[in-house]
Design a protein around this motif. Structure first.
Motif, PDB file in Angstrom:
ATOM      1  N   LEU A  48       6.084  -0.415  -0.363  1.00  0.00           N
ATOM      2  CA  LEU A  48       6.007   0.681  -1.331  1.00  0.00           C
ATOM      3  C   LEU A  48       4.983   0.402  -2.422  1.00  0.00           C
ATOM      4  O   LEU A  48       4.200   1.285  -2.795  1.00  0.00           O
ATOM      5  N   GLU A  49       4.977  -0.814  -2.936  1.00  0.00           N
ATOM      6  CA  GLU A  49       4.016  -1.150  -3.985  1.00  0.00           C
ATOM      7  C   GLU A  49       2.595  -1.165  -3.449  1.00  0.00           C
ATOM      8  O   GLU A  49       1.664  -0.711  -4.118  1.00  0.00           O
ATOM      9  N   LEU A  50       2.413  -1.664  -2.234  1.00  0.00           N
ATOM     10  CA  LEU A  50       1.094  -1.649  -1.613  1.00  0.00           C
ATOM     11  C   LEU A  50       0.596  -0.215  -1.455  1.00  0.00           C
ATOM     12  O   LEU A  50      -0.546   0.106  -1.784  1.00  0.00           O
ATOM     13  N   GLU A  51       1.462   0.656  -0.971  1.00  0.00           N
ATOM     14  CA  GLU A  51       1.077   2.056  -0.794  1.00  0.00           C
ATOM     15  C   GLU A  51       0.715   2.698  -2.127  1.00  0.00           C
ATOM     16  O   GLU A  51      -0.303   3.392  -2.243  1.00  0.00           O
ATOM     17  N   PHE A  52       1.524   2.458  -3.150  1.00  0.00           N
ATOM     18  CA  PHE A  52       1.235   3.050  -4.453  1.00  0.00           C
ATOM     19  C   PHE A  52      -0.073   2.521  -5.027  1.00  0.00           C
ATOM     20  O   PHE A  52      -0.906   3.304  -5.507  1.00  0.00           O
ATOM     21  N   VAL A  53      -0.274   1.212  -4.980  1.00  0.00           N
ATOM     22  CA  VAL A  53      -1.508   0.625  -5.520  1.00  0.00           C
ATOM     23  C   VAL A  53      -2.718   1.228  -4.818  1.00  0.00           C
ATOM     24  O   VAL A  53      -3.714   1.579  -5.460  1.00  0.00           O
ATOM     25  N   GLN A  54      -2.641   1.381  -3.509  1.00  0.00           N
ATOM     26  CA  GLN A  54      -3.786   1.924  -2.780  1.00  0.00           C
ATOM     27  C   GLN A  54      -4.013   3.403  -3.092  1.00  0.00           C
ATOM     28  O   GLN A  54      -5.144   3.880  -3.017  1.00  0.00           O
ATOM     29  N   CYS A  55      -2.974   4.125  -3.471  1.00  0.00           N
ATOM     30  CA  CYS A  55      -3.159   5.515  -3.902  1.00  0.00           C
ATOM     31  C   CYS A  55      -4.042   5.587  -5.146  1.00  0.00           C
ATOM     32  O   CYS A  55      -4.707   6.603  -5.391  1.00  0.00           O
TER      33      CYS A  55
END
Length: 144
Positions: free
Chosen positions: A25-32
């Protein structure tokens, strides 16, 4: 020299998700955050006015460490993560035209990224014109 105070570590039960799920989840958010229009949306929805959200952005700085950065597909997100630490940027990105300008600059960068890298590796300009290399059958015949 004093060691910095240790940070509290949350258990999976306290967070409500597993460590792997949190990582994803954090990886996805950071990449957003590589998308300036998404950052603009966050700004217009007043996320950057929330001190807890700003603390979360600070917390996410750990993604810049090599062990975590290796999972990043869109490295611009780390650049924007840094910019989001600055209140002036958070204010400016509320303006859609500013966010769109950044998006267009990204598009131009990626559009020319490969040819610029090839030219840098070859030691010349991307289009080959300044070196007189030319392109096509005529150039091939001249070098034969």
């Amino acid at each position: 020299m004093q060691e910095p105070p240790s940070r509290r570590t949350w258990t999976d039960a306290e967070v409500g998700i597993s460590g792997q799920e949190r990582f994803a989840l954090e990886l996805e958010f950071v990449q957003c955050l590589a998308n300036p229009l998404y950052i603009n949306w966050l700004a217009t929805k007043a996320y950057f006015d929330n001190p807890a959200f700003l603390n979360y952005l600070k917390y996410l700085q750990y993604w810049k460490q090599p062990a975590y950065a290796s999972y990043i597909t869109y490295p611009h997100c780390l650049f924007f993560l840094d910019l989001l630490q600055d209140s002036d940027f958070r204010t400016a990105i509320k303006d859609f035209s500013y966010a769109e300008h950044i998006r267009q600059a990204q598009e131009a960068f990626f559009k020319n990224f490969h040819s610029n890298r090839v030219a840098d590796a070859a030691g010349g300009p991307a289009n080959g014109m300044a070196t007189g290399a030319g392109t096509g059958a005529a150039a091939d015949a001249a070098h034969a």
